[in-house]
Design a protein around this motif. Structure first.
Motif, mmCIF file in Angstrom:
data_model
loop_
_atom_site.group_PDB
_atom_site.id
_atom_site.type_symbol
_atom_site.label_atom_id
_atom_site.label_comp_id
_atom_site.label_asym_id
_atom_site.label_seq_id
_atom_site.Cartn_x
_atom_site.Cartn_y
_atom_site.Cartn_z
ATOM 1 N N THR A 218 3.983 1.276 -14.104
ATOM 2 C CA THR A 218 2.795 1.842 -13.144
ATOM 3 C C THR A 218 2.061 3.554 -13.510
ATOM 4 O O THR A 218 1.248 3.417 -13.671
ATOM 5 C CB THR A 218 3.261 2.000 -12.116
ATOM 6 N N SER A 219 2.809 4.004 -13.743
ATOM 7 C CA SER A 219 2.576 5.763 -14.741
ATOM 8 C C SER A 219 1.905 5.520 -15.463
ATOM 9 O O SER A 219 0.394 6.229 -15.382
ATOM 10 C CB SER A 219 3.531 6.046 -15.160
ATOM 11 N N VAL A 220 1.318 4.922 -16.184
ATOM 12 C CA VAL A 220 0.953 4.903 -17.449
ATOM 13 C C VAL A 220 -0.419 4.118 -17.271
ATOM 14 O O VAL A 220 -1.590 3.847 -17.410
ATOM 15 C CB VAL A 220 1.052 3.591 -18.838
ATOM 16 N N THR B 201 4.318 9.645 -8.751
ATOM 17 C CA THR B 201 3.664 10.261 -10.110
ATOM 18 C C THR B 201 2.306 9.510 -10.342
ATOM 19 O O THR B 201 1.763 10.212 -11.035
ATOM 20 C CB THR B 201 5.141 8.456 -10.544
ATOM 21 N N ASP B 202 1.961 8.759 -9.455
ATOM 22 C CA ASP B 202 0.275 8.229 -8.779
ATOM 23 C C ASP B 202 -0.715 9.721 -8.690
ATOM 24 O O ASP B 202 -0.908 9.855 -9.628
ATOM 25 C CB ASP B 202 -0.029 7.381 -7.820
ATOM 26 N N GLY B 203 -0.194 10.911 -8.074
ATOM 27 C CA GLY B 203 -0.700 12.090 -8.086
ATOM 28 C C GLY B 203 -0.413 13.382 -9.500
ATOM 29 O O GLY B 203 -1.538 13.440 -9.709
ATOM 30 N N CYS C 30 2.486 -1.461 -5.856
ATOM 31 C CA CYS C 30 3.596 -1.585 -5.731
ATOM 32 C C CYS C 30 4.436 -1.733 -4.505
ATOM 33 O O CYS C 30 5.230 -2.814 -4.816
ATOM 34 C CB CYS C 30 4.595 0.450 -5.748
ATOM 35 N N HIS C 31 4.062 -1.851 -3.688
ATOM 36 C CA HIS C 31 4.573 -1.648 -2.184
ATOM 37 C C HIS C 31 4.334 -2.730 -1.660
ATOM 38 O O HIS C 31 4.377 -3.194 0.074
ATOM 39 C CB HIS C 31 4.880 -0.963 -1.162
ATOM 40 N N SER C 32 2.780 -3.870 -1.571
ATOM 41 C CA SER C 32 2.784 -4.891 -1.635
ATOM 42 C C SER C 32 2.245 -5.875 -2.002
ATOM 43 O O SER C 32 2.748 -6.976 -1.654
ATOM 44 C CB SER C 32 1.222 -3.841 -0.781
ATOM 45 N N THR D 162 6.739 -4.665 -11.187
ATOM 46 C CA THR D 162 6.708 -6.262 -10.790
ATOM 47 C C THR D 162 8.772 -5.985 -10.789
ATOM 48 O O THR D 162 9.397 -7.316 -10.295
ATOM 49 C CB THR D 162 7.119 -6.769 -12.158
ATOM 50 N N TYR D 163 9.187 -4.868 -10.106
ATOM 51 C CA TYR D 163 10.458 -4.767 -10.324
ATOM 52 C C TYR D 163 10.251 -4.492 -8.728
ATOM 53 O O TYR D 163 11.973 -4.421 -8.068
ATOM 54 C CB TYR D 163 11.587 -3.509 -10.991
ATOM 55 N N LYS D 164 9.949 -4.592 -8.300
ATOM 56 C CA LYS D 164 10.026 -4.512 -6.127
ATOM 57 C C LYS D 164 10.034 -5.634 -5.940
ATOM 58 O O LYS D 164 10.373 -6.414 -6.173
ATOM 59 C CB LYS D 164 9.009 -3.489 -5.481
ATOM 60 N N TYR D 165 9.130 -5.891 -5.095
ATOM 61 C CA TYR D 165 9.578 -7.724 -4.715
ATOM 62 C C TYR D 165 8.849 -8.335 -5.307
ATOM 63 O O TYR D 165 8.990 -9.828 -5.011
ATOM 64 C CB TYR D 165 7.920 -7.369 -2.643
HETATM 65 C C1 PLP Z 1 7.230 2.366 -7.145
HETATM 66 C C2 PLP Z 1 5.978 3.369 -7.741
HETATM 67 C C3 PLP Z 1 5.796 3.095 -8.655
HETATM 68 C C4 PLP Z 1 6.783 3.676 -10.432
HETATM 69 O O1 PLP Z 1 6.074 3.982 -11.618
HETATM 70 P P1 PLP Z 1 6.399 3.763 -12.634
HETATM 71 O O2 PLP Z 1 5.170 3.961 -13.353
HETATM 72 O O3 PLP Z 1 6.406 2.288 -12.954
HETATM 73 O O4 PLP Z 1 7.985 4.278 -12.146
HETATM 74 C C5 PLP Z 1 4.175 3.887 -9.368
HETATM 75 N N1 PLP Z 1 3.644 4.147 -7.565
HETATM 76 C C6 PLP Z 1 4.093 3.001 -6.544
HETATM 77 C C7 PLP Z 1 3.096 3.969 -5.494
HETATM 78 C C8 PLP Z 1 5.112 3.286 -6.225
HETATM 79 O O5 PLP Z 1 5.758 2.235 -5.287
#
Ligand code: PLP
Length: 426
Positions: free
Chosen positions: A124-126, A155-157, A224-226, A246-249
């Motif tokens: 997700t970060s990438v 990480t998004d920030g 990620c959480h929806s 893809t590893y959450k829900y």
């Molecule tokens: C879980 C989560 C991530 C995880 O990022 P990775 O690059 O997979 O470690 C990123 N953003 C949000 C909002 C998340 O909930």
């Protein structure tokens, strides 16, 4: 992004009892009966047997989804036959090369996207990096500002801040509620978390996307959480770019690859900041000059992580015949029932919900603030109720409707009440 930046809380135990047996309250046995009734009427209950579970109550599927039972055999086949026997032939014969787009099309209906708009790969970060930089390129010259969710998963920030420095944009962190007032003709895009990872607050994706578009800016959503917990409606609401894990829900497994959505109208102009050879129009031409492929494939970078990716593809089989609207209805019923049980079982004043009461503002988790949260979560896990801790004081419980039932919810709240009685208030 400090750990203490949190949303307001609502006190849980207005109607709570000290013993849970007050005549004014649902008694524990009546909540157990209610749970049994809800489980008996639950159309999604049959999916639970598709997962590997034990007798713990697993409320951490918003961090790592449970293992679908058929996945180990599929992965064993990928390793032993596809890799071991077929070796290089598997890039074509086993469909390895096209896996990123093929699996993107499996995720698409779950998040309301048409075919050819999602590509799977990288973390997700990438993908946040690709989306933010490519988003500024789509927005064009003259828009020199990025808005970013101040409540975001960190990480998004971090990535957005670095992307802003690289592209020469100013970055403003703000609460997503402030976006409609803050967006202007200088805004290139806003990056927003659809559901807050800490509080479980669901943001108004249609409304915020429309507010951004009204000012000519792009909406970039992190799902990620929806994704897999509620309908997202990416195409319907005109979202520009989106990312998610893809590893959450979605239960894809630890570190399973993330995905990138690019709206159809932007695909021709999507200019990836990571134009690896996998996104080339003719990757095996091996030409020095880059020429972007058509469509979602432009979001690819390098050689895909096939073992993780094909584990994810297998895991997505659990969605066959499942409607995300039904998942959402059960998710809300589960979180409503959890809040009801916590009210009945938790000693007065020990926990307060940070998760909104209103359904339209709630994701699929409940976050309880508790002064003794670290010790309480350790003890909950020891007693077979697995949630997680977000320091310093948040007890986080995620509800995955495909494998969590109402009896699990009642038991989790009951054990929480017992633990709170056994661990004195600080
Ligand atoms: C879980 C989560 C991530 C995880 O990022 P990775 O690059 O997979 O470690 C990123 N953003 C949000 C909002 C998340 O909930």
């Amino acid at each position: 992004m400090s750990e203490t930046r949190t949303t307001e809380t609502t006190d849980i135990p207005e109607t709570g009892g000290t013993s849970g047996t007050s005549g004014l309250l649902d008694s524990p046995s009546s909540l157990e009966e209610k749970a049994a009734g809800l489980d008996a009427a639950d159309e999604l209950a049959k999916h639970r047997e598709k997962f590997v579970l034990d007798d713990t109550v697993y409320l951490d599927g918003n961090s790592l989804g449970a293992l679908p039972a058929h996945v180990p055999a599929r992965v064993a086949d990928v390793v032993a036959r596809q890799w071991g026997d077929l070796r290089i032939r598997s890039w074509g014969e086993s469909g390895w090369w096209t896996a990123p787009e093929r699996i993107g099309d499996r995720i698409a209906p779950i998040v309301g996207a048409g075919e050819g708009r999602i590509v799977v790969g990288d973390s997700t970060s990438v993908n946040v990096f690709k989306a933010v930089v490519a988003g500024t390129r789509l927005a064009g010259e003259g828009r020199d500002e990025i808005l970013a969710d101040a409540t975001t998963f960190p990480t998004d920030g971090y990535i957005a801040e670095s992307a802003a420095r690289l592209t020469g944009h100013r970055i403003t962190f703000l609460d997503p509620d402030e976006i409609p007032a803050a967006v202007s003709e200088r805004t290139a895009l806003a990056l927003v978390n659809h559901v807050d990872y800490r509080s479980g607050r669901l943001r108004d994706l249609p409304g915020l996307t429309a507010a951004l578009h009204a000012a000519g800016a792009l909406a970039v959503w992190d799902l990620c959480h929806s994704a897999g917990a509620l309908p997202v409606g990416l195409d319907e609401h005109g979202v520009d770019l989106a990312v998610g894990c893809t590893y959450k829900y979605l239960n894809g497994g630890p570190g399973s690859p993330a995905y990138l959505y690019v709206a159809e109208r932007h695909q021709d102009r999507f200019d990836s900041p990571l134009p690896g050879w996998n996104s080339h129009a003719d990757p095996f031409g091996m030409t020095p000059a880059y020429e972007a492929a058509e469509g979602a494939v432009r979001g690819r970078v390098g050689t895909p992580d096939i073992l993780s990716m094909l584990a994810l593809e297998a895991a997505l089989d659990v969605w066959d015949g499942v409607r995300i609207e039904d998942v959402r209805a059960k998710s809300l019923a589960l979180t409503d029932f959890f809040l009801e049980c916590v009210r009945a079982y938790a000693p007065v004043g020990r926990v307060a919900s940070a998760t909104p009461e209103a359904h339209e503002e709630r994701g699929s988790q409940v976050a309880l603030r508790c002064a003794e949260a670290p010790a309480v979560m350790d003890e909950l896990i020891r007693r077979g109720v697995v949630g997680d801790l977000r320091r310093p004081d948040v007890l986080r419980f995620g509800f995955t409707p495909l494998y969590v039932g109402f009896a699990d919810v009642e038991r989790a709240a009951r054990v929480l009440g017992e633990v709170l009685r056994d661990i004195p208030a600080a």
